[in-house]
Design a protein around this motif. Structure first.
Motif, mmCIF file in Angstrom:
data_model
loop_
_atom_site.group_PDB
_atom_site.id
_atom_site.type_symbol
_atom_site.label_atom_id
_atom_site.label_comp_id
_atom_site.label_asym_id
_atom_site.label_seq_id
_atom_site.Cartn_x
_atom_site.Cartn_y
_atom_site.Cartn_z
ATOM 1 N N ASN A 283 0.806 -1.227 0.000
ATOM 2 C CA ASN A 283 0.000 0.000 0.000
ATOM 3 C C ASN A 283 0.837 1.274 0.000
ATOM 4 N N VAL A 284 2.142 1.136 0.198
ATOM 5 C CA VAL A 284 3.018 2.290 -0.019
ATOM 6 C C VAL A 284 2.918 2.740 -1.477
ATOM 7 N N ILE A 285 2.833 1.767 -2.385
ATOM 8 C CA ILE A 285 2.705 2.083 -3.814
ATOM 9 C C ILE A 285 1.402 2.821 -4.076
ATOM 10 N N PHE A 286 0.308 2.380 -3.429
ATOM 11 C CA PHE A 286 -1.006 2.941 -3.735
ATOM 12 C C PHE A 286 -1.304 4.219 -2.956
ATOM 13 N N TYR A 287 -0.766 4.370 -1.762
ATOM 14 C CA TYR A 287 -1.018 5.574 -0.979
ATOM 15 C C TYR A 287 -0.041 6.699 -1.307
ATOM 16 N N TYR A 288 1.214 6.318 -1.545
ATOM 17 C CA TYR A 288 2.257 7.329 -1.711
ATOM 18 C C TYR A 288 2.920 7.271 -3.090
ATOM 19 N N VAL A 313 -2.041 -2.660 -14.319
ATOM 20 C CA VAL A 313 -1.296 -3.898 -14.027
ATOM 21 C C VAL A 313 -1.991 -4.685 -12.919
ATOM 22 N N ASN A 314 -2.453 -3.994 -11.898
ATOM 23 C CA ASN A 314 -3.122 -4.634 -10.770
ATOM 24 C C ASN A 314 -4.400 -5.348 -11.200
ATOM 25 N N ILE A 315 -5.165 -4.710 -12.086
ATOM 26 C CA ILE A 315 -6.406 -5.321 -12.577
ATOM 27 C C ILE A 315 -6.110 -6.578 -13.391
ATOM 28 N N VAL A 316 -5.158 -6.475 -14.320
ATOM 29 C CA VAL A 316 -4.833 -7.611 -15.186
ATOM 30 C C VAL A 316 -4.380 -8.809 -14.370
ATOM 31 N N THR A 317 -3.540 -8.574 -13.379
ATOM 32 C CA THR A 317 -3.033 -9.688 -12.587
ATOM 33 C C THR A 317 -4.109 -10.303 -11.697
ATOM 34 N N THR A 318 -5.060 -9.502 -11.262
ATOM 35 C CA THR A 318 -6.166 -10.072 -10.479
ATOM 36 C C THR A 318 -7.033 -10.975 -11.352
ATOM 37 N N LEU A 319 -7.199 -10.602 -12.612
ATOM 38 C CA LEU A 319 -7.919 -11.472 -13.552
ATOM 39 C C LEU A 319 -7.179 -12.799 -13.729
ATOM 40 N N VAL A 320 -5.860 -12.736 -13.739
ATOM 41 C CA VAL A 320 -5.055 -13.966 -13.797
ATOM 42 C C VAL A 320 -5.351 -14.845 -12.579
ATOM 43 N N ALA A 321 -5.422 -14.218 -11.409
ATOM 44 C CA ALA A 321 -5.707 -14.976 -10.181
ATOM 45 C C ALA A 321 -7.080 -15.631 -10.239
ATOM 46 N N ILE A 322 -8.076 -14.917 -10.768
ATOM 47 C CA ILE A 322 -9.431 -15.474 -10.857
ATOM 48 C C ILE A 322 -9.440 -16.730 -11.719
ATOM 49 N N VAL A 323 -8.658 -16.716 -12.799
ATOM 50 C CA VAL A 323 -8.590 -17.876 -13.689
ATOM 51 C C VAL A 323 -7.872 -19.045 -13.024
ATOM 52 N N VAL A 381 3.919 -5.202 -8.244
ATOM 53 C CA VAL A 381 2.459 -5.160 -8.177
ATOM 54 C C VAL A 381 1.864 -6.388 -8.857
ATOM 55 N N PHE A 382 2.471 -6.816 -9.981
ATOM 56 C CA PHE A 382 2.011 -8.019 -10.682
ATOM 57 C C PHE A 382 2.094 -9.235 -9.759
ATOM 58 N N CYS A 383 3.225 -9.401 -9.086
ATOM 59 C CA CYS A 383 3.418 -10.556 -8.202
ATOM 60 C C CYS A 383 2.442 -10.531 -7.028
ATOM 61 N N PHE A 384 2.187 -9.349 -6.479
ATOM 62 C CA PHE A 384 1.206 -9.235 -5.399
ATOM 63 C C PHE A 384 -0.202 -9.473 -5.928
ATOM 64 N N GLY A 385 -0.473 -8.965 -7.127
ATOM 65 C CA GLY A 385 -1.829 -8.986 -7.660
ATOM 66 C C GLY A 385 -2.373 -10.357 -7.987
ATOM 67 N N PHE A 386 -1.503 -11.318 -8.379
ATOM 68 C CA PHE A 386 -2.025 -12.659 -8.672
ATOM 69 C C PHE A 386 -1.946 -13.572 -7.452
ATOM 70 N N SER A 387 -1.429 -13.060 -6.336
ATOM 71 C CA SER A 387 -1.200 -13.939 -5.181
ATOM 72 C C SER A 387 -1.757 -13.357 -3.889
#
Length: 470
Positions: A283-288, A313-323, A381-387
């Protein structure tokens, strides 16, 4: 050549039904993401407007997270007493008044108050939504539907960042500039939250109550009708199974989380997942983010554009996680994400730690170093977003049994918000005292710790019924 299985219209209809109500519930996640990220574009302007230093700027950003912890901790008792829908309505109301009030502050302290109220709404939504989606979804699709919460969060983050970027562009390149009706741009950033907050309240009025809550409240006829739409058939067997898992001597509460010698082991694992999700520094990335990129040489408008790219990037990787989440499981995704975050955070720590300093003592990234930092930040962010982003929320929604789910999830979400507060409040001070290099090294250490925690402590829950959880 074998024939394909016949199409079952009842099953298709039940999947669509659950998808629609899960998406409606996940609007709380959208507001969760929007509210936590909208501060990104306004943080520098707020410091100038209130004429405060980095400590109070950090507090104005992060004290909303204490409200989130309060809301999350209250969510267990509130949802067990009043169901899942009424707390969603309360959350929508709090989001609305927070959005209005945050744009009309008189001092930094009443700004913090409005943000605190919004934080309570975030806390309620963050704990209740995954529990509701887990309780309404069939086991075979629970991971994918549960990931809708994280998808909504990252879409909310992206929309907030895009909205901030567009508003600053219209205003001439600064959040301090007057935009419409004589009000500065940063005020409109907060007011943009009001329409989706009202939509969330309307959506909450349209979706059914959790069948597990209804059965616990002895409203079996209502639960039977909802389960018939979710499962298509065998509702009576499922009702008896749920009733069996709810046969306890006391009502659900924080006391139910305890066993001999302290908290139940699975509750400790939930707390560990919650805290580590935040201690890796996401959240340092998203807040600051905009402040960070400005501090290393980018313009305000370009910094906001970088945060928009990060949101995509965050949205795309979350879609990867859903799949993947119901195919490869929860644990493999967490392990892969931890390894990736360790590498990318290590690269960022090295670049920031070895960058030349400007006259004010800030590191300056140029040329290949700036490009590498941008790629590394987005790969992080990609690594966090799919995991760790979606999977932790899915696990918190499903890893506890029916007796303790609401209370354990409330405790886990509360711990997550406290950890979020610790990271967010400490970031400006850490940067000013020890620099960006050491700060990112700390986050890299917790990424390494998260790998071993999952490897040795977390059990796979893919495909298991909620009634089978220990």
């Amino acid at each position: 050549m074998s024939a394909s299985p016949p199409h079952d219209p009842k099953q298709s209809a039940s999947v669509i039904f659950v998808l629609l109500i899960s998406a409606a519930a996940a609007l709380g996640g959208f507001l969760f993401g929007f509210d936590t990220a909208v501060i990104n574009g306004a943080v520098v302007a707020l410091g100038d407007y209130f004429k405060v230093g980095p400590v109070l700027v950090g507090m104005s950003v992060s004290l909303a997270l204490i409200g989130s912890a309060v809301g999350a901790l209250l969510s267990g008792s509130v949802s067990d007493r009043y169901g899942r829908i009424k707390p969603m309505l309360l959350s929508a109301f709090l989001f609305t008044i927070s959005g209005v009030g945050s744009g009309l502050p008189i001092t930094v302290w009443d700004f913090i108050f409005w943000r605190f109220l919004g934080g309570v709404g975030i806390g309620l939504a963050s704990a209740i939504t995954p529990a509701y989606i887990a309780e309404i979804s069939p086991a075979s699709l629970r991971g994918s539907f549960g990931s809708l919460q994280q998808l909504a969060i990252v879409v909310g983050i992206f929309v907030a960042m895009l909205s901030n970027y567009m508003l600053v562009g219209i205003a001439g390149g600064s959040a301090d500039n007057v935009l419409w009706l004589g009000f500065e741009t940063w005020r409109w950033m907060f007011w943009a939250e009001v329409p989706p907050a009202l939509l969330y309240g309307f959506a909450a009025l349209m979706i059914p109550e959790s069948p597990r809550y209804l059965i616990a409240s002895r409203r079996e006829k209502e639960a039977e009708g909802i389960l018939a739409k979710v499962l298509g058939e065998k509702t009576l067997d499922k009702i008896e199974e749920i009733k069996g898992s709810l046969k306890i001597e006391c009502t659900p509460s924080f006391a139910a989380l305890r066993c001999e010698g302290g908290l139940h082991p699975v509750v400790w694992i939930g707390l560990g997942l919650s805290v580590l999700q935040q201690f890796v520094g996401i959240n340092v990335i998203f807040y600051y983010g905009s402040m960070l990129w400005r501090s290393v040489g980018f313009s305000e408008e370009n910094s906001l554009w970088i945060t928009v790219i990060t949101g995509v990037v965050n949205i795309v990787t979350t879609l990867v996680a859903i799949v993947l989440i119901d195919r490869v499981g929860r644990k493999p995704l967490l392990l892969a994400g931890s390894a990736g975050m360790l590498v990318t955070l290590g690269v960022l720590a090295y670049l920031f730690g070895n960058a030349p300093l400007d006259a004010t003592g800030h590191p300056v990234l140029q040329g290949a170093s700036a490009t590498t930092a941008l790629y590394s930040a987005n790969l992080y962010v990609f690594c966090f977003g799919f995991s760790w982003g979606p999977v932790v929320w899915v696990l918190l929604g499903e890893m506890f049994n029916n007796r303790i789910r609401a209370s354990a999830l409330a405790l886990g979400a509360g711990a997550q918000w406290v950890a979020n507060f610790m990271v967010s409040a400490s970031f400006p001070s850490l940067v000013s005292r020890v620099g960006l290099g050491i700060t990112y090294s700390i986050y890299a250490f917790f990424a390494a710790l998260s790998f071993f925690f999952v490897l040795f402590m977390v059990r796979e829950t893919k495909g298991r019924e909620l009634e089978d959880m220990e």
